[in-house]
Design a protein around this motif. Sequence first.
Motif, PDB file in Angstrom:
ATOM      1  N   ASP A 129       0.658   4.210  -1.276  1.00 10.54           N
ATOM      2  CA  ASP A 129       0.108   5.545  -1.046  1.00 10.54           C
ATOM      3  C   ASP A 129      -0.519   5.671   0.344  1.00 10.54           C
ATOM      4  O   ASP A 129      -0.983   6.741   0.729  1.00 10.54           O
TER       5      ASP A 129
ATOM      6  N   ASP B 165       0.855  -1.193   0.000  1.00  5.46           N
ATOM      7  CA  ASP B 165       0.000   0.000   0.000  1.00  5.46           C
ATOM      8  C   ASP B 165       0.888   1.239   0.000  1.00  5.46           C
ATOM      9  O   ASP B 165       1.033   1.930   1.011  1.00  5.46           O
TER      10      ASP B 165
ATOM     11  N   ASN C 155      -3.287   4.570   1.665  1.00  2.17           N
ATOM     12  CA  ASN C 155      -4.724   4.843   1.792  1.00  2.17           C
ATOM     13  C   ASN C 155      -5.530   3.660   2.341  1.00  2.17           C
ATOM     14  O   ASN C 155      -6.748   3.714   2.387  1.00  2.17           O
TER      15      ASN C 155
END
Length: 128
Positions: free
Chosen positions: A103, A101, A105
């Motif tokens: 990023d 993950d 988010n």
Amino acid sequence: MRHHALSLALTIALASSTLSGSLLAADPTTPAPGSGPGMAAGPGMGMGRGAPAFSDFDLNGNGSLTEAEFNEARAKRMSERATQGYPMRNAGNAPAFGSLDTDGNGKVTPDEFAAGQAQHRQQMMTTP
């Protein structure tokens, strides 16, 4: 002496033909434990074969992975592979959800998943 040599030659020929027959009779579609995808000889050989597809992890089919979905799919895959006799040699080195993950988010996209697999393969090829 001559009879002994003939007997030995016949024994070797019989054993040889039995071994050849058992090798020919082996089912080539059923990998032996410790063999199969990703288990080719040599450093880095076979890396990535048998690697899971994003769709294998996207259990609800919505196009992204949550951490719970990722962990559930990974556990299922490991259980299935163990049942099939595949070794779990590098299970501890498998990428964690957080590393995929990128990023941050809370969801992993197909692009993040593919990038994480590529990075993991690269690490496995360079780690002794």
